[in-house]
Design a protein around this motif. Structure first.
Motif, PDB file in Angstrom:
ATOM      1  N   UNK A  51       0.775  -1.515  -9.863  1.00 15.51           N
ATOM      2  CA  UNK A  51       1.054  -0.096  -9.664  1.00 15.51           C
ATOM      3  C   UNK A  51       0.124   0.483  -8.610  1.00 15.51           C
ATOM      4  N   UNK A  52      -1.157   0.142  -8.716  1.00 13.94           N
ATOM      5  CA  UNK A  52      -2.159   0.653  -7.785  1.00 13.94           C
ATOM      6  C   UNK A  52      -1.912   0.141  -6.371  1.00 13.94           C
ATOM      7  N   UNK A  53      -1.486  -1.116  -6.261  1.00 14.66           N
ATOM      8  CA  UNK A  53      -1.236  -1.694  -4.939  1.00 14.66           C
ATOM      9  C   UNK A  53      -0.082  -1.009  -4.220  1.00 14.66           C
ATOM     10  N   UNK A  54       0.847  -0.417  -4.979  1.00 18.13           N
ATOM     11  CA  UNK A  54       2.008   0.217  -4.373  1.00 18.13           C
ATOM     12  C   UNK A  54       1.805   1.680  -4.015  1.00 18.13           C
ATOM     13  N   UNK A  55       0.604   2.204  -4.212  1.00 18.21           N
ATOM     14  CA  UNK A  55       0.361   3.629  -3.957  1.00 18.21           C
ATOM     15  C   UNK A  55       0.303   3.941  -2.471  1.00 18.21           C
ATOM     16  N   UNK A  56      -0.269   3.021  -1.675  1.00 15.10           N
ATOM     17  CA  UNK A  56      -0.419   3.304  -0.253  1.00 15.10           C
ATOM     18  C   UNK A  56      -1.740   3.981   0.040  1.00 15.10           C
ATOM     19  N   UNK A  57      -1.761   4.840   1.070  1.00 15.70           N
ATOM     20  CA  UNK A  57      -3.008   5.464   1.513  1.00 15.70           C
ATOM     21  C   UNK A  57      -3.124   6.925   1.105  1.00 15.70           C
ATOM     22  N   UNK A  58      -2.503   7.284   0.002  1.00 20.22           N
ATOM     23  CA  UNK A  58      -2.604   8.648  -0.507  1.00 20.22           C
ATOM     24  C   UNK A  58      -3.844   8.738  -1.384  1.00 20.22           C
ATOM     25  N   UNK A  59      -4.901   9.410  -0.895  1.00 21.96           N
ATOM     26  CA  UNK A  59      -6.193   9.444  -1.603  1.00 21.96           C
ATOM     27  C   UNK A  59      -6.061  10.055  -2.990  1.00 21.96           C
ATOM     28  N   UNK A  60      -5.237  11.103  -3.098  1.00 23.52           N
ATOM     29  CA  UNK A  60      -5.090  11.764  -4.387  1.00 23.52           C
ATOM     30  C   UNK A  60      -4.485  10.812  -5.416  1.00 23.52           C
ATOM     31  N   UNK A  61      -3.444  10.097  -5.005  1.00 22.55           N
ATOM     32  CA  UNK A  61      -2.824   9.137  -5.916  1.00 22.55           C
ATOM     33  C   UNK A  61      -3.748   7.955  -6.190  1.00 22.55           C
TER      34      UNK A  61
ATOM     35  N   UNK B 252       9.992   1.648 -11.265  1.00 19.70           N
ATOM     36  CA  UNK B 252      10.591   0.742 -10.270  1.00 19.70           C
ATOM     37  C   UNK B 252      11.284   1.469  -9.124  1.00 19.70           C
ATOM     38  N   UNK B 253      11.793   2.695  -9.391  1.00 17.67           N
ATOM     39  CA  UNK B 253      12.635   3.258  -8.337  1.00 17.67           C
ATOM     40  C   UNK B 253      12.599   4.756  -8.146  1.00 17.67           C
ATOM     41  N   UNK B 254      11.640   5.473  -8.740  1.00 22.76           N
ATOM     42  CA  UNK B 254      11.583   6.923  -8.541  1.00 22.76           C
ATOM     43  C   UNK B 254      11.309   7.239  -7.079  1.00 22.76           C
ATOM     44  N   UNK B 255      11.885   8.331  -6.613  1.00 25.52           N
ATOM     45  CA  UNK B 255      11.722   8.693  -5.213  1.00 25.52           C
ATOM     46  C   UNK B 255      10.332   9.180  -4.866  1.00 25.52           C
ATOM     47  N   UNK B 256       9.639   9.841  -5.805  1.00 28.04           N
ATOM     48  CA  UNK B 256       8.307  10.386  -5.553  1.00 28.04           C
ATOM     49  C   UNK B 256       7.245   9.432  -6.081  1.00 28.04           C
ATOM     50  N   UNK B 257       6.241   9.171  -5.261  1.00 22.40           N
ATOM     51  CA  UNK B 257       5.148   8.277  -5.676  1.00 22.40           C
ATOM     52  C   UNK B 257       4.417   8.828  -6.895  1.00 22.40           C
ATOM     53  N   UNK B 258       4.275  10.162  -6.955  1.00 26.09           N
ATOM     54  CA  UNK B 258       3.565  10.764  -8.082  1.00 26.09           C
ATOM     55  C   UNK B 258       4.308  10.515  -9.390  1.00 26.09           C
ATOM     56  N   UNK B 259       5.647  10.571  -9.338  1.00 22.73           N
ATOM     57  CA  UNK B 259       6.435  10.301 -10.542  1.00 22.73           C
ATOM     58  C   UNK B 259       6.297   8.833 -10.935  1.00 22.73           C
ATOM     59  N   UNK B 260       6.334   7.936  -9.938  1.00 13.78           N
ATOM     60  CA  UNK B 260       6.163   6.505 -10.241  1.00 13.78           C
ATOM     61  C   UNK B 260       4.818   6.254 -10.913  1.00 13.78           C
ATOM     62  N   UNK B 261       3.779   6.898 -10.405  1.00 13.60           N
ATOM     63  CA  UNK B 261       2.441   6.687 -10.954  1.00 13.60           C
ATOM     64  C   UNK B 261       2.327   7.229 -12.371  1.00 13.60           C
TER      65      UNK B 261
END
Length: 630
Positions: free
Chosen positions: A165-175, A130-139
């Motif tokens: 979860x997937x919808x909140x990733x944004x446009x980061x191809x790796x994630x 819900x609130x980690x600062x890094x997208x990779x940690x959230x994923x």
């Protein structure tokens, strides 16, 4: 109360005295003692604990020592110690930079999940999602949480969570690649969606700079999706994934940053996926060897969750192989573990395996209780896959017990789920032949033929021997019901030819039983008695009382009288193989008999032929003609 031993160590007469002395000491003094001890103790874990207790505020140097000690504890199979050290590491980690503490909390959450403590794991992972600062940690936290949701609430709930979860990733191809791969691995209730996410991950992969681990993970996801879609084992993809994972073994990612779950030294996710597909494909010797190794590694690393899953698969291997005593041992150990870890999904799976075993062994009431418990729990948590597993087990149990209406109800439910999921491989739920035989026994010929045509189509498209064998057996039953006994006999011969490729003696015995029934109706009594006698031997050797009684009743209906010196068909086969030079054990394996049954048949053959040795047997058998049907 206290004494000093010969090495100068202080010993208390009771542990509470030591605790009282410690608690009475001022906090400053306690920290000083721990700091001194940290300089003296040689063990890294003890040193890290003393450093943590010596500090009164966050200290990155202490936190690093604690994390290193925790990873060493995990590596030696001490998850409880690792969890304690990681908790201390999180407490001693400075608030800034924020990502450092969040990554350590992620590592703690995954460790708790693997140690079989899903509630505590979720309490750590949910805030990170819900609130980690890094997208990779959230994923990554979301990935671990998805596994817990799937086990406790079923695939649809895990998928719904994953879509958010997937919808909140944004446009980061790796994630995005990681997210699609995660989704493909938890959509087992929807094969089309599984394939969609796996293909999306593979298409995006060239647009990233993936690690070997991520590329391996994508390939494994693709292989799994293609198998469910009826395309067989993707050996090329799994071999490539295995090579990529091997490259990781010299420098694996930190536990809190890894993508592939349960990745220990010596255990690769690609190898585990391949062993699961071997199980579905009835390559049982290969599957057993892989699962035994996996079980040892999971035990060594204290991963109760994986131990339970592996025991489910090992029990299934032995159940299909006809080694039911070993299957029973695995089930007993398994139930003790799932009772301790409280994982609902694995509990359903475990009870379903127990139901199958109980049904085979004739423990109908006990098996029915386990199966109904599994079914109720799976429906409560919305676990579609487990609902199908428990329904299939109950359907087989009720068919075995002769409760055809109940068998049909359960087996129809499995069929509905399989169609809804979109599974195209017949080796997953394995209810098809039971359902056809139930429908035929109830006189529902039109429904039986439709179900049979689907089974035959799946067998032809996948070339799966079990589907081909049981499909041919059911075709023989249907043709016999329509009065075409000659066609039925041809179908049964085809079924037995497919059984030669299968290490599943129970299913072979069921086919022999049907063949004997059809041969008896064709007045080929000696051939019927041979097939039925072989089926009876197999059922008795396996320990399947209900099925053995059916075979015994059919044998008695053949009414074949033998001259005192005339060998029975089973005695004839055993004697011929013995005369060819095979040992009793080799004969037993060839004919799917027990060694004791071989010995008994040989003894009777010696008596009837009036001989005493194998040398005499060779001479006598060389001049004999097989007995003709009467």
């Amino acid at each position: 109360m206290i004494r000093v031993d010969e090495k100068g160590r202080i010993e208390f007469s009771h542990p509470l005295l030591a605790s009282a002395v410690y608690d009475a000491a001022p906090a400053v003094r306690r920290r000083q003692v721990h700091a001194s001890l940290a300089e003296l103790v040689p063990d890294p874990e003890e040193r890290a604990r003393h450093l943590a207790l010596a500090a009164d505020e966050p200290d990155e140097r202490v936190a690093v020592a604690l994390v290193d000690a925790a990873r060493a504890a995990r590596a030696r199979g001490a998850p409880d110690a690792a969890i304690e050290l990681l908790e201390l590491a999180c407490l001693r980690t400075p608030a800034e930079p924020r990502g450092t503490r969040e990554r350590r909390e992620l590592e703690l959450g995954t460790c708790l999940a693997e140690a079989g403590d899903p509630k505590r794991a979720a309490s750590i992972l949910r805030p990170l999602v819900d609130g980690a600062g890094e997208a990779a940690v959230r994923l990554r936290a979301g990935a671990a949480l998805m596994v817990l949701i799937e086990s406790s609430q079923g695939g649809p709930a895990a998928t719904a969570f994953g879509e958010q979860l997937l919808a909140g990733i944004g446009n980061d191809a790796l994630l995005e690649v990681q997210g699609h791969t995660l989704m493909s691995r938890t959509c087992d209730h929807d094969v089309a969606r599984t394939m969609l996410h796996a293909r999306a991950a593979r298409e995006l992969l060239p647009h990233t700079a993936p690690s070997p681990e991520l590329e391996a993970w994508v390939l494994i996801a693709v292989a799994e999706a293609e198998f469910y879609a009826g395309k067989g084992i993707a050996h090329e993809e799994l071999a490539r994934a295995d090579l990529l994972e091997q490259s990781l073994e010299s420098s694996p990612p930190p536990p809190g940053e890894r993508l592939l779950p349960h990745l220990y030294p010596g255990l690769r996710a690609s190898a585990r996926q391949l062993s699961i597909l071997w199980l579905y494909s009835d390559e049982l010797d290969r599957a057993r060897e892989a699962f035994v190794r996996e079980y040892g590694l999971a035990v060594e690393h204290g991963d109760d969750s994986q131990v339970a899953k592996t025991l489910c698969r090992l029990a299934t291997v032995e159940l299909r192989s006809g080694r039911w005593d070993l299957a029973a041992g695995h089930v007993t150990e398994l139930l003790g573990i799932v009772d301790r870890i409280g994982d609902a999904g694995t509990t359903c799976w475990s009870l379903s395996v127990k139901t199958q075993l109980d049904a085979a062994l004739g423990r109908v009431e006990e098996g029915r209780q386990s199966g109904l418990e599994a079914l109720a729990l799976s429906e409560e948590i919305g676990a579609v896959w487990q609902t199908a597993q428990s329904s299939a087990a109950l359907g087989f149990l009720e068919l075995t017990a002769g409760e055809l209406a109940e068998a049909k109800r359960h087996l129809d439910r499995v069929e509905e789920i399989e169609v809804e999921i979109g599974l195209a491989d017949p080796g997953i739920f394995r209810h098809h032949a039971d359902r056809v035989e139930t429908l035929l026994a109830l006189g529902e010929l039109e429904a039986a033929e439709a179900a049979l045509e689907r089974l035959e189509r799946m067998g032809a498209e996948t070339s799966r021997p079990l589907a081909l064998a049981t499909g041919a057996r059911c075709r023989g039953l249907l043709l016999a019901g329509q009065g075409d006994l000659a066609g039925a006999s041809v179908a049964l011969e085809r079924a037995l030819a497919e059984h030669e490729r299968l290490p599943i003696p129970f299913e072979r015995a069921r086919t022999l039983l049907v063949q004997g029934q059809i041969l008896r109706r064709r007045k080929q009594r000696m051939a019927a008695r041979a097939a039925l006698g072989h089926a009876l031997d197999l059922f008795q050797t396996l320990g399947a009382p209900f099925w053995a009684e059916r075979a015994r009743a059919e044998v008695e209906r053949t009414h074949v009288r033998e001259a005192p010196d005339e060998l029975s068909p089973t005695e004839e086969r055993v004697a011929a193989l013995a005369a060819s030079g095979l040992t009793n054990r080799q004969i037993a394996e060839r004919l799917f008999l027990s060694p004791k049954t071989v010995e008994a048949n040989l003894a009777r053959a010696y008596r009837k032929l009036g001989i005493r040795s194998r040398a005499e047997l060779g001479a006598r058998m060389a001049g004999r003609q097989p007995a003709a049907d009467t």
